[in-house]
Design an enzyme around this catalytic site. Structure first.
Site, short mmCIF file in Angstrom:
data_model
loop_
_atom_site.label_atom_id
_atom_site.label_comp_id
_atom_site.label_asym_id
_atom_site.label_seq_id
_atom_site.Cartn_x
_atom_site.Cartn_y
_atom_site.Cartn_z
CG ASP A 93 -1.21 7.66 0.57
OD1 ASP A 93 -0.13 8.04 0.03
OD2 ASP A 93 -2.34 7.90 0.04
CG ASP A 136 -1.76 1.29 1.56
OD1 ASP A 136 -2.46 1.62 0.30
OD2 ASP A 136 -1.70 1.82 2.60
#
Length: 180
Positions: free
Chosen positions: A23, A21
């Site tokens: 952020d 992922d």
């Protein structure tokens, strides 16, 4: 529409992959980040990507970017940030093999992006798309995320998901690479 920078030549030999992922895992999550001058790498993030590269893993980024659907920024801003990230990593001898993002959200303000998408985590679409394009050894691959939706997307794609609790990403990922 939601693919980003991808390495041009793909060796067809099966390799494991790390799906990061963005952020909250690779960079500090500042809500709807799209500006390079506001980007801050998570401690150890560049070293974590390099460690995965050195261990022979594909490295992918899978990120929901509902800020596009919400009208906060454009897809070109996402591309610009990902290109900058790739250059920063390359300067340290690291690389992302492909960036995938989902600009859609069912409650978006921009009509063309207001929809339910199989690519939006917790759905596995971004992972499934990467698995269809790259020769990934799924038995040795995994997802690293910081939200339940990341872990749910991993499970929906048949991969283990590991919740990054913060701290140094390199220290977190080294044991995962060693066990693969």
């Amino acid at each position: 529409m939601s693919r980003d920078r991808e390495s041009p030549a793909i060796d067809r030999t099966l390799r494991p992959a790390v799906f990061f992922d963005r952020d909250g895992v690779l960079n500090v999550d500042t809500d709807y980040l799209f500006e390079i001058d506001k980007f801050v790498w998570i401690d150890g993030a560049i070293d974590a990507v390099k460690a995965a590269n050195d261990a022979g893993y594909f490295v992918f980024v899978i990120t929901n970017q509902s800020g596009v659907a919400r009208g906060f920024y454009e897809e070109t801003d996402v591309h610009r940030l990902h290109d900058w990230m790739a250059r920063e990593l390359e300067a340290s001898g690291a690389r992302i093999d492909a960036f995938e993002y989902c600009p859609f959200h069912p409650e978006g303000q921009i009509e063309r992006y207001r929809l339910v998408s199989e690519r939006r985590k917790p759905q596995p679409g971004m992972i499934v798309d990467l698995l269809s394009r790259f020769p990934v050894d799924t038995n040795r691959s995994f997802v690293v995320g910081d939200r339940p939706s990341d872990i749910e997307a991993a499970r929906a794609a048949g991969l283990p998901g590991h919740a990054f609790p913060g701290g140094n990403l390199r220290d977190f990922i080294l044991p995962l690479l060693a066990s693969g």
